[in-house]
Design a protein around this motif. Sequence first.
Motif, short mmCIF file in Angstrom:
data_model
loop_
_atom_site.label_atom_id
_atom_site.label_comp_id
_atom_site.label_asym_id
_atom_site.label_seq_id
_atom_site.Cartn_x
_atom_site.Cartn_y
_atom_site.Cartn_z
N TYR A 189 0.84 -1.20 0.00
CA TYR A 189 0.00 0.00 0.00
C TYR A 189 0.88 1.25 0.00
O TYR A 189 2.04 1.21 0.43
CB TYR A 189 -0.90 0.05 1.23
CG TYR A 189 -1.88 -1.09 1.37
CD1 TYR A 189 -3.12 -1.05 0.75
CD2 TYR A 189 -1.57 -2.20 2.15
CE1 TYR A 189 -4.03 -2.10 0.90
CE2 TYR A 189 -2.46 -3.25 2.31
CZ TYR A 189 -3.69 -3.19 1.67
OH TYR A 189 -4.59 -4.22 1.81
N VAL A 190 0.29 2.37 -0.45
CA VAL A 190 0.95 3.66 -0.33
C VAL A 190 -0.05 4.68 0.20
O VAL A 190 -1.27 4.56 -0.01
CB VAL A 190 1.52 4.16 -1.67
CG1 VAL A 190 2.63 3.26 -2.17
CG2 VAL A 190 0.43 4.32 -2.72
N ASP A 191 0.48 5.70 0.89
CA ASP A 191 -0.27 6.90 1.26
C ASP A 191 0.32 8.06 0.47
O ASP A 191 1.55 8.16 0.32
CB ASP A 191 -0.17 7.19 2.75
CG ASP A 191 -0.89 6.16 3.60
OD1 ASP A 191 -1.69 5.38 3.04
OD2 ASP A 191 -0.62 6.11 4.83
N ALA A 192 -0.53 8.93 -0.05
CA ALA A 192 -0.07 10.08 -0.84
C ALA A 192 -0.89 11.30 -0.45
O ALA A 192 -2.08 11.19 -0.12
CB ALA A 192 -0.19 9.80 -2.33
N PRO A 193 -0.28 12.49 -0.49
CA PRO A 193 -0.99 13.71 -0.07
C PRO A 193 -1.97 14.21 -1.13
O PRO A 193 -1.80 13.95 -2.33
CB PRO A 193 0.14 14.71 0.15
CG PRO A 193 1.21 14.27 -0.80
CD PRO A 193 1.13 12.78 -0.84
N ILE A 194 -2.98 14.93 -0.70
CA ILE A 194 -3.91 15.64 -1.57
C ILE A 194 -3.74 17.13 -1.29
O ILE A 194 -3.86 17.57 -0.15
CB ILE A 194 -5.36 15.21 -1.31
CG1 ILE A 194 -5.57 13.74 -1.68
CG2 ILE A 194 -6.34 16.09 -2.09
CD1 ILE A 194 -6.96 13.23 -1.35
N THR A 195 -3.41 17.89 -2.34
CA THR A 195 -3.21 19.34 -2.18
C THR A 195 -4.12 20.08 -3.15
O THR A 195 -4.82 19.47 -3.98
CB THR A 195 -1.75 19.71 -2.47
OG1 THR A 195 -1.46 19.48 -3.86
CG2 THR A 195 -0.80 18.87 -1.61
N SER A 196 -4.09 21.37 -3.07
CA SER A 196 -4.93 22.18 -3.97
C SER A 196 -4.48 22.11 -5.41
O SER A 196 -5.25 22.38 -6.33
CB SER A 196 -4.92 23.65 -3.50
OG SER A 196 -3.59 24.15 -3.50
N THR A 197 -3.21 21.72 -5.63
CA THR A 197 -2.68 21.66 -7.00
C THR A 197 -2.48 20.25 -7.51
O THR A 197 -2.19 20.05 -8.69
CB THR A 197 -1.33 22.41 -7.08
OG1 THR A 197 -0.44 21.88 -6.08
CG2 THR A 197 -1.53 23.90 -6.84
N LEU A 198 -2.61 19.25 -6.65
CA LEU A 198 -2.44 17.85 -7.08
C LEU A 198 -3.30 16.94 -6.21
O LEU A 198 -3.05 16.79 -5.02
CB LEU A 198 -0.97 17.44 -6.99
CG LEU A 198 -0.65 16.02 -7.48
CD1 LEU A 198 -1.10 15.83 -8.93
CD2 LEU A 198 0.85 15.73 -7.36
#
Length: 386
Positions: A189-198
Amino acid sequence: MKQAHLYNITNLCSTRSMQVSSDFLKANWFRMKTRIMYLIFLAVLLSSCEDYYTPDLDVVSPILVVESRMTNNSSNNFVKLTMTQDFYNSTETEKVTGAKVELIQVSGQTERGTETSTGYFTFKSTLVAGKKYYIRITNKGDIYESETVVMPPLPKIDSLYTNHKIVKTYSTDAYGSPTLIETPEREIYVDAPITSTLEYYRFDYHAIIQWTYNPPAVGPGPPPPSYFGWKTLYEYGQFNIAGPKEFSTSDKINKHPIRALAYDGKAYLDSTAQIPMGWILILDQYGITKSSYDFHEKLNKQFSAEGSLFDPVLTQVYGNIHCKSDPTKTALGFFDLNSYRQYRYFLNLGDGTNEHVIQRRLNRYPIIPNEGFTRGLPPGFWELNY
């Protein structure tokens, strides 16, 4: 007299028995003949009713197909042009020759693609995050342009980890009875960030299993040198995409599955004499746009369609490329503008308990062939199994 009478009775019974047997054979032969005639008649009747249905499909002019990928890594940048073909057409697919492809930065420079093979174009530009780009294709007097796309910022992974799981499948035995098969595996599994640009990602990976083989000694001398080998597993199937869940306000993509690997590495090797020595996982992460996410999600639904009435059809998967010179003409495909980053990890999955899993991130990126082996010494990319 009694003997003569008995002889006559015996002859009479024998004669009647022969007559009855003869009548029985005649009756059976008649019934058998009748059945054979009936079967022949039925076969002729069915064959005379058989009619092959050949649908009347319209002959459609070839349509331009555009496959493209543009990233911040120039070695990944390409545009491939092909043409569609009619269903009943058995000739070679028409090649796209004499075309021109340009990569255009809005309010910036234009690069003309280099045609390295027929219909295949590469580009040397390093695309910049936040800039807007589109492609222009000139083919046989027609001009096609993609929609303008903003280059996403570089993606990142917050963490990569594994969890134990049991995969349940069913197989049928010789009598057709279903048998439950439980296979212990390790899910990555992976965790990845959510931002306003991606907010959206796509993942490609290949997993390389390392193995050794120690040949037996022959004679009193020293044993032969050991083999150090490797074999690559690729993922062929649906696109692995990730994005925020609908109506979610989370600032992170949590526990997104990459793939599962069996604890028993010998299941992937060609010989029981080969000893698994851990995995090298190469994970390609792409930062993608919402339109790219939607496009690949529709393709996934198309690939997994099972033939039901409401399955999506190919014509419902629209791209972002249009013919500017003639709006009635259609182009299939998608201008995919991605930011790109590669991660590498070494994994020893252990035996099913978290205490025995070995995981470390790698900071070197040598080129690794799909498979092979060396003798005596391991190859330069080899990772120690601890």
